[in-house]
Design a protein around this motif. Structure first.
Motif, short mmCIF file in Angstrom:
data_model
loop_
_atom_site.label_atom_id
_atom_site.label_comp_id
_atom_site.label_asym_id
_atom_site.label_seq_id
_atom_site.Cartn_x
_atom_site.Cartn_y
_atom_site.Cartn_z
N ASP A 42 36.61 44.95 25.35
CA ASP A 42 37.66 45.87 25.81
C ASP A 42 37.75 47.12 24.95
O ASP A 42 38.61 47.97 25.18
N ARG A 103 41.94 37.48 28.40
CA ARG A 103 41.22 38.30 29.38
C ARG A 103 42.16 39.30 30.03
O ARG A 103 43.34 39.05 30.24
N SER A 104 41.57 40.45 30.35
CA SER A 104 42.28 41.44 31.15
C SER A 104 41.30 41.94 32.20
O SER A 104 40.50 42.83 31.94
N SER B 11 42.02 36.65 39.66
CA SER B 11 42.45 37.74 38.81
C SER B 11 43.97 37.86 38.66
O SER B 11 44.44 38.10 37.55
N VAL B 15 45.78 37.69 34.99
CA VAL B 15 46.65 38.69 34.38
C VAL B 15 47.86 37.99 33.76
O VAL B 15 48.23 38.25 32.61
N ALA B 18 46.70 36.08 30.81
CA ALA B 18 46.42 36.93 29.65
C ALA B 18 47.72 37.29 28.94
O ALA B 18 47.79 37.26 27.71
N ILE B 19 48.77 37.59 29.74
CA ILE B 19 50.05 37.94 29.13
C ILE B 19 50.62 36.75 28.38
O ILE B 19 51.04 36.86 27.23
#
Lengths: 174, 229
Positions: A42, A103-104, B11, B15, B18-19
């Motif tokens: 990233d 992950r983003s 996805s 997200v 991930a947060i």
């Protein structure tokens, strides 16, 4: 004039090849990475941190860091991006493992790398350094290679460094 | 591309993950040190209390001890080659210390339906297979192309014995799933093993395993020894 015609043809051929490369990317020989890595980095600067590593684990981490420095990715010590562990994880069938922790989307903000002492056993520091190079390569989204000149080769073979193709592939991720 | 990461298809979930991961695993203050103590935000003692993902959200890459270029050699080099049915998956042993170092294995119980090669000296009715796995947060991950097993799955397995009754795949190439009339190997899509398996019917594949096993026993096919240290 014959000489002039040949030269023109060569110039045209070179120009043509250049255009093809420009449009389609790298030459075919640069497209043999077997698998994808674990995600795109990233950031163009990656922080490395070891967690209670053995001497060989530390050597592996440092060599991986040095190898990544050969690409456009810069590295420094810190706790942000790539975390290293080594332990006796048992007969898992793998020497090392790389995984995205945070992950983003397609990018990974934090990786973990595990070196398995149980499988590496008494292998040389050079082999550990190859393993460090290999696992750090996955954080640059590199997959496995068949080339015995690249540390990204799978199995019981331990070349120490990235080859030109590896560096090209890492730089492509940025 | 080898991996069909389930993470890529999830996805929105990722997200959120991930947060939550950032919150759960907030990094310690930045240091200039090359080596720091192992994180102890979730110790192994707390593993039992962690909610375990029902699906893998990441694909881990590994440098493997064993890698094969063809199915007959992989057959000859295995300790046990079987066709079997998954009967149960349960959380298995914990490895590593804690925090980001910790991982947990999935124990996959397999009822053996057919044996093609057996060097173990016993004739078990069931075996337990190591499958990866969960991290200490309970986040699921698979290794390379080895997707998570489900009860009822029917697969061919190329196994390496770890200890009594417990096995691992010889490599991430070592499982071939039966999907109706198709065979689906875990080997990388561009690998010779994948190509060789995918183009065969199950009948032809089974015959090739019998032949490789016979060739090994007759000394016509040699096993690749597990790399020594």
């Amino acid at each position: 004039m014959t000489i002039m015609r040949i030269s023109s043809a060569r110039i045209a051929a070179i120009a043509g090849c250049t255009a093809v490369i420009a449009v389609f990317g790298a030459p075919v020989s640069y497209a043999d990475h077997q698998f994808k890595g674990t995600g795109l980095p990233d950031s163009s600067t990656q922080e490395f941190q070891g967690h209670s590593l053995t001497a060989k684990g530390t050597a592996a981490m440092k060599h991986g860091k040095q190898q990544l420095e050969r690409s456009k990715i810069k590295t420094k010590w810190g706790s942000g991006d790539i975390h290293f562990f080594d332990g006796k994880y048992g007969k898992t069938g793998w020497f090392g493992q790389t995984r995205c922790e945070v992950r983003s989307g397609p990018k990974c903000g934090s990786f973990s790398i595990h070196f398995n002492q149980s499988e590496m056993g008494s292998r040389s520091t050079s082999a550990w350094e190859s393993l460090g190079c290999h696992e750090v390569g996955h954080t640059g989204d590199l997959g496995h290679r068949k080339s015995s000149k690249s540390c990204m080769i799978d199995g019981n073979s331990f070349p120490r460094n990235y080859d030109a193709h590896d560096l090209w592939a890492i730089n492509k991720t940025l | 591309m080898k991996f069909k990461s389930s993470g890529q298809r999830l996805s929105p979930l990722l997200v959120i993950a991930a947060i939550s991961s950032l919150a759960a695993c907030s990094s310690p203050a930045k240091t200039s040190s090359a080596d720091a103590p192992a994180r102890a935000d979730q110790g192994s003692k707390n593993v039992a209390a962690v909610k375990l993902d029902a699906k893998p959200r990441e694909v881990a890459a590994v440098k493997e001890v064993e890698a094969y270029d063809d199915v007959p050699t992989m057959t000859a080099s295995s300790d046990l080659v079987i066709r079997g049915r998954v009967t149960q998956i349960t959380p298995g042993r914990h490895i590593g210390s804690s925090g980001m170092d910790g991982q947990r294995v999935r124990d996959v119980a397999i009822k053996i339906e057919q044996v093609f090669l057996n060097k173990t000296g016993t004739t078990p009715a069931t075996v337990t297979l190591d499958e990866w796995g969960w991290d200490d947060r309970g986040h699921g991950f698979q290794i390379e192309g080895v997707t998570w097993s489900n009860a009822g799955d029917e697969n061919y397995y190329f196994l390496r014995r770890i200890d009594e009754g417990r096995f691992r795949l010889v490599s991430t190439q070592g499982r071939v799933s039966v999907k109706g009339s198709r065979l689906s190997p875990t080997a990388a899509e561009d690998s010779p093993v994948h190509e060789a398996v995918e183009r065969q019917s199950e009948t032809a594949f089974r015959a090739s395993l019998r032949k490789a096993s016979a060739d090994y026993r007759a000394g016509r096919l040699r096993a690749v020894p597990v790399p020594s240290q």
